[in-house]
Write a protein that holds these residues in place. Structure first.
Motif, short mmCIF file in Angstrom:
data_model
loop_
_atom_site.label_atom_id
_atom_site.label_comp_id
_atom_site.label_asym_id
_atom_site.label_seq_id
_atom_site.Cartn_x
_atom_site.Cartn_y
_atom_site.Cartn_z
N TRP A 73 1.05 -0.81 -0.07
CA TRP A 73 -0.32 -0.13 -0.15
C TRP A 73 1.18 1.41 0.09
O TRP A 73 0.58 2.54 -0.80
CB TRP A 73 -0.66 -0.14 0.91
CG TRP A 73 -2.18 -0.68 0.98
CD1 TRP A 73 -2.99 -1.50 1.95
CD2 TRP A 73 -2.62 0.06 0.05
NE1 TRP A 73 -3.95 -1.78 0.57
CE2 TRP A 73 -4.14 -0.81 0.04
CE3 TRP A 73 -3.53 0.87 -0.83
CZ2 TRP A 73 -5.23 -0.78 -0.44
CZ3 TRP A 73 -4.55 1.06 -1.48
CH2 TRP A 73 -5.51 0.27 -1.52
N LEU A 77 0.64 4.34 -3.22
CA LEU A 77 0.09 5.88 -2.59
C LEU A 77 1.55 6.71 -3.11
O LEU A 77 1.39 7.96 -3.67
CB LEU A 77 -0.32 5.76 -0.71
CG LEU A 77 -1.06 5.11 -0.53
CD1 LEU A 77 -1.63 4.97 1.11
CD2 LEU A 77 -2.50 5.30 -1.03
N ASN A 81 1.27 9.64 -5.78
CA ASN A 81 1.98 10.89 -5.18
C ASN A 81 3.11 11.44 -5.36
O ASN A 81 3.16 12.46 -4.19
CB ASN A 81 1.30 11.09 -3.80
CG ASN A 81 -0.21 11.22 -3.12
OD1 ASN A 81 -0.79 12.04 -3.16
ND2 ASN A 81 0.04 9.47 -2.74
N GLU A 128 2.83 10.83 5.87
CA GLU A 128 1.26 10.62 6.66
C GLU A 128 1.23 9.69 5.24
O GLU A 128 0.53 8.77 5.28
CB GLU A 128 1.19 12.47 5.08
CG GLU A 128 1.58 13.13 6.12
CD GLU A 128 1.14 14.12 5.48
OE1 GLU A 128 0.06 14.58 4.93
OE2 GLU A 128 1.38 15.30 5.77
N LEU A 129 1.76 9.41 4.41
CA LEU A 129 1.46 8.01 3.56
C LEU A 129 2.16 6.45 5.02
O LEU A 129 0.57 5.41 3.92
CB LEU A 129 1.93 8.49 2.44
CG LEU A 129 2.28 9.37 1.14
CD1 LEU A 129 3.05 8.75 -0.21
CD2 LEU A 129 0.24 9.22 1.10
N GLU A 131 0.85 6.61 7.34
CA GLU A 131 -0.21 6.69 8.31
C GLU A 131 -1.22 5.70 7.25
O GLU A 131 -2.40 4.82 8.01
CB GLU A 131 -0.69 8.11 8.43
CG GLU A 131 0.35 7.52 9.27
CD GLU A 131 -0.04 9.67 10.77
OE1 GLU A 131 -1.20 10.05 10.30
OE2 GLU A 131 1.11 10.36 11.03
N GLN A 132 -1.81 6.47 6.31
CA GLN A 132 -2.28 6.06 4.99
C GLN A 132 -2.64 4.54 4.27
O GLN A 132 -3.88 4.56 4.67
CB GLN A 132 -2.66 6.77 3.83
CG GLN A 132 -3.92 6.93 3.35
CD GLN A 132 -3.74 8.16 2.03
OE1 GLN A 132 -3.20 8.78 1.64
NE2 GLN A 132 -4.77 7.35 0.67
N ARG A 135 -4.27 2.41 7.47
CA ARG A 135 -6.04 2.28 7.35
C ARG A 135 -6.13 1.79 6.30
O ARG A 135 -7.07 1.37 6.23
CB ARG A 135 -5.48 3.84 6.91
CG ARG A 135 -7.05 3.71 7.39
CD ARG A 135 -7.94 5.52 7.47
NE ARG A 135 -7.33 6.21 5.42
CZ ARG A 135 -8.38 6.36 4.78
NH1 ARG A 135 -9.36 5.15 4.67
NH2 ARG A 135 -7.68 6.80 3.77
N LEU A 136 -5.07 1.37 4.69
CA LEU A 136 -6.47 0.82 3.86
C LEU A 136 -5.89 -0.57 3.95
O LEU A 136 -6.34 -1.34 3.22
CB LEU A 136 -5.01 1.64 3.09
CG LEU A 136 -6.24 3.11 2.76
CD1 LEU A 136 -4.81 3.31 0.55
CD2 LEU A 136 -7.49 3.08 2.29
#
Length: 151
Positions: A73, A77, A81, A128-129, A131-132, A135-136
């Protein structure tokens, strides 16, 4: 819209030493995990449970699957990005608690991703990615214990 994905694996015990399971010490915990045309994974139980340390245990595979899912993931991401990752390793660790009756459960897994970026100035955005990605992650969303990301 939700979609279902189906997975199929085969686990084959290869540990009959000639007596089957005639006694607790009479058999090996060796087995193979396979899926389709993929190379089989040599499996066993954890050495604490009479397993072969040179083979993958279910516990190893659980921790590895959490680390793999997070990494995949995160890389996705970063790619979408505009963050170029040039190296990624994760020394993931897990804690399993065994109870007096021999049962047990994982209480936590901690991921320790170490990432090298082509542009170190993007480190905050990469954090930050993480963290994302956490979550995913399909696997992290499926377990009933805490998964921490330390990185």
């Amino acid at each position: 819209m939700s979609r279902e994905h189906h997975y199929s694996t085969t686990v084959t015990w290869t540990g009959d030493l000639g007596e089957g399971t005639a006694g607790y010490r009479a058999y090996s915990r060796d087995h193979e995990v396979s899926a389709g045309d993929k190379p089989p994974l040599p499996g066993s139980s954890d050495p604490a449970f009479r397993g072969d340390a040179a083979r993958w245990s279910p516990e190893d595979l659980l921790v590895a699957s959490l680390a793999q899912c997070h990494m995949l993931w995160f890389l996705h991401l970063c790619a979408v990005n505009g963050i170029v990752v040039t190296a990624y390793t994760d020394e993931a660790t897990g804690v399993m608690e065994e109870t007096a009756d021999g049962a047990g459960r994982f209480t936590s897994v901690t991921l320790h991703p170490a990432v090298t970026l082509a542009d170190p100035a993007l480190a905050d955005k990469a954090a930050e990615l993480h963290e994302q990605a956490h979550r995913l992650c399909f696997i992290a969303n499926s377990v009933n214990f805490d998964v921490h990301v330390d990185g």
